[in-house]
Design an enzyme around this catalytic site. Structure first.
Site, PDB file in Angstrom:
ATOM      1  N   ARG A 116       0.799  -1.221   0.000  1.00 25.81           N
ATOM      2  CA  ARG A 116       0.000   0.000   0.000  1.00 25.81           C
ATOM      3  C   ARG A 116       0.833   1.273   0.000  1.00 25.81           C
ATOM      4  O   ARG A 116       0.327   2.331   0.332  1.00 25.81           O
ATOM      5  CB  ARG A 116      -0.922  -0.011   1.222  1.00 25.81           C
ATOM      6  N   GLU A 167      12.375 -16.765  24.297  1.00 23.26           N
ATOM      7  CA  GLU A 167      13.009 -15.707  23.507  1.00 23.26           C
ATOM      8  C   GLU A 167      13.622 -14.680  24.444  1.00 23.26           C
ATOM      9  O   GLU A 167      13.108 -14.464  25.548  1.00 23.26           O
ATOM     10  CB  GLU A 167      11.972 -15.011  22.632  1.00 23.26           C
ATOM     11  N   HIS A 177       2.713 -22.573  17.173  1.00 22.21           N
ATOM     12  CA  HIS A 177       4.033 -23.217  17.147  1.00 22.21           C
ATOM     13  C   HIS A 177       4.173 -24.335  18.196  1.00 22.21           C
ATOM     14  O   HIS A 177       4.624 -25.432  17.895  1.00 22.21           O
ATOM     15  CB  HIS A 177       5.143 -22.192  17.389  1.00 22.21           C
ATOM     16  N   LYS A 203       8.618 -14.033  26.234  1.00 19.24           N
ATOM     17  CA  LYS A 203       9.554 -13.016  25.745  1.00 19.24           C
ATOM     18  C   LYS A 203      10.440 -12.592  26.913  1.00 19.24           C
ATOM     19  O   LYS A 203      10.038 -12.694  28.079  1.00 19.24           O
ATOM     20  CB  LYS A 203       8.776 -11.780  25.266  1.00 19.24           C
TER      21      LYS A 203
HETATM   22  C1  BG6 Z   1       6.438 -15.609  15.476  1.00 13.58           C
HETATM   23  C2  BG6 Z   1       5.885 -14.788  16.594  1.00 13.58           C
HETATM   24  O1  BG6 Z   1       5.451 -16.458  14.961  1.00 13.58           O
HETATM   25  O2  BG6 Z   1       7.513 -16.390  15.944  1.00 13.58           O
HETATM   26  C3  BG6 Z   1       6.962 -13.909  17.217  1.00 13.58           C
HETATM   27  O3  BG6 Z   1       4.830 -13.971  16.112  1.00 13.58           O
HETATM   28  C4  BG6 Z   1       8.152 -14.742  17.600  1.00 13.58           C
HETATM   29  O4  BG6 Z   1       6.469 -13.208  18.341  1.00 13.58           O
HETATM   30  C5  BG6 Z   1       8.594 -15.622  16.438  1.00 13.58           C
HETATM   31  O5  BG6 Z   1       9.205 -13.850  17.967  1.00 13.58           O
HETATM   32  C6  BG6 Z   1       9.675 -16.573  16.904  1.00 13.58           C
HETATM   33  O6  BG6 Z   1      10.177 -17.258  15.789  1.00 13.58           O
HETATM   34  P1  BG6 Z   1      11.630 -17.869  15.809  1.00 13.58           P
HETATM   35  O7  BG6 Z   1      11.730 -18.605  14.525  1.00 13.58           O
HETATM   36  O8  BG6 Z   1      12.573 -16.729  15.933  1.00 13.58           O
HETATM   37  O9  BG6 Z   1      11.702 -18.752  17.031  1.00 13.58           O
END
Ligand code: BG6
Length: 484
Positions: free
Chosen positions: A46, A213, A237, A337
């Protein structure tokens, strides 16, 4: 392994995901000669840009997110030549569909529409694509997560998209399924009969699945504050990893055989009643703390909205799978996080010796499948301590770091998934009933939270979440891997 010529239409081409992941993934696969100069990547967004301006902006993203692949100037230049930019705002009456149609003449080529946009646009975009006559028999649509924020909203999206694309042409991405370490679970389990014999309640005391993370919400606050860790990571996930760990052997590696087995796991998850939620789910939010020797702000400061928030940035869940294989084995899932380290790992903790003849038994052995930051397998087992004068048993590790044994084909799971979508292999994508089943399990947790049945517990950045996450396992006499 070369792919036939294709037309790839990327909606949301100026967004974060396209810049960080999708375009770098394409460049890497182009470098690996998996497709030729006759492929076309039509980038739609966009912002009012010309193709030249767009390509210029892409160069800096590629340099940042795939630096090694930009060294070869000639290949980079040829890759940029595959990109065409179209300025199109699908929410506007006067959207430039004619421009897009002109770029997509009738052709037997595989045609992939990748929607890296807000999910609220998924149905609208598919409707427009169909009305504009752009959906051909060889067309597929790829949907980025999140698919919905609840069962009802997910169903609305899937029904909306399903009006214009048959289910076999809908590719729902879960990038964790494309990770090498997640894929390897299949080999580990079903190519090693000896291991598979241990893979049940009779040998396994419990299973831990962690996706930790160190990053905070970064600049995705407005999305994340609506979503939270449960919707952002757990519903997709972590449940997908759980399925890979817990499922029975599929009849083949064909997509539907795999997905059927995953479905059985999702359907066998013990339902979350309000009482279950109260006892088995921990939710937390990070506050300021020290991470890697640096003081980092808390979640609300990161959001910078001047308001407090009740969104969870950490969730831990204890659950069981009601099958003969797993009935007595708790599964602990957690994600968050700003935790102490970046790691995605699965721990299968073996049961202790029932009749120990040794006086100093160390903790029972375990298998650790590490998926990130590096793929590694380690098997912890008891051995006689050769240094001790008397008979002592202690734990030692058999370790295998993939990078010492293999050269990995992919640096990022999107590389594999993008080309799977192009080639029409849906095995690593999520079927509609999986989305529904995942939401069906997760939704009662959200409902209980809305009724404030579970407190939101603060945890300092750089820690492993609220103390009650530890207590959740201690109740069963277990502990998280980092405490072992
Ligand atoms: C994403 C989430 O699907 O996966 C993020 O929206 C997250 O919040 C990310 O940071 C983590 O992915 P990876 O591959 O870095 O573990």
């Amino acid at each position: 392994n070369r792919t036939d010529p294709f037309d790839f239409v990327l909606f949301g081409a100026t967004g974060d995901l396209s810049r960080r992941k999708l375009l770098p993934a394409f460049l890497r696969r182009f470098m690996a000669q998996e497709f030729d100069d006759d492929a076309r990547i039509i980038c739609v967004a966009r912002s009012n840009l010309t193709t030249e301006e767009f390509r210029d902006s892409v160069i800096s993203s590629l340099r940042e997110f795939a630096p090694e692949a930009t060294q070869d100037k000639d290949t980079l230049h040829r890759f940029l030549g595959l990109l065409t930019y179209i300025y199109l705002d699908a929410t506007k009456q006067e959207a430039n569909w004619d421009g897009l149609r002109a770029l997509l003449p009738e052709s037997p080529r595989a045609r992939v529409f990748y929607l890296a946009t807000a999910p609220s646009l998924f149905s609208v975009l598919c409707q427009s694509l169909a009305e504009q006559g752009l959906v051909t028999p060889t067309s597929r649509v790829v949907l980025e997560k999140p698919i919905g924020t609840s069962l009802a909203t997910a169903q609305a999206i899937n029904t909306g998209v399903g009006r214009y694309f048959p289910e076999e042409s809908i590719y729902r991405i879960d990038h964790y399924l494309g990770k090498e370490g997640v894929q390897n679970i299949l080999a580990l389990r079903f190519a090693n009969p000896a291991l598979e014999m241990l893979w049940s309640s009779s040998a396994i005391d419990h299973v831990q699945i962690t996706a930790a993370e160190t990053v905070g919400v970064e600049d995705r606050g407005s999305y994340y504050d609506e979503a939270g860790a449960l919707r952002d990571m757990m519903q997709n996930h972590l449940l997908q990893i759980l399925c890979m760990v817990a499922m029975d052997a599929p009849a083949s590696l064909r997509s539907d055989d795999l997905r059927n087995e995953k479905m059985k796991v999702l359907n066998a998850l013990r339902p979350m009643t309000p009482d279950m939620v109260r006892q088995n789910v921990i939710r937390g939010q990070y506050v300021s703390g020290t991470l890697k020797n640096r003081i980092v702000p808390g979640y609300t400061e990161d959001l910078n909205t001047g308001r407090s928030s009740s969104t969870e940035t950490f969730v831990a869940i204890r659950t069981k799978i009601r099958t003969a294989r797993w009935g007595n084995t708790p599964f602990y899932l957690r994600t968050g996080k700003r935790l102490a380290t970046k790691t995605t790992e699965i721990v299968l903790q073996f049961r202790p010796q029932v009749w120990p003849i040794f006086t100093n038994m160390p903790s029972p052995g375990r298998l650790v499948i590490r998926i990130a930051p590096h793929e590694e397998l380690s098997f912890v087992m008891a051995v006689r301590d050769p240094a001790a004068g008397s008979f002592r048993v202690q734990n030692a590790k058999l370790d295998m770091a993939y990078k010492n044994v293999f050269s990995l084909a992919y640096q990022d799971s999107y590389e594999r998934l993008l080309l799977d979508a192009v080639r029409g292999d849906p095995a690593l994508f999520i079927r509609r009933d999986e989305v529904d089943a995942s939401w069906r399990w997760v939704e009662p947790i959200l409902t209980s939270w809305q009724q404030a049945l579970t407190p939101l517990e603060p945890y300092p950045a750089g820690s492993w979440g609220p103390p009650s996450a530890r207590a959740l396992l201690a109740r069963d006499g277990a502990m998280w891997h980092e405490d072992m």
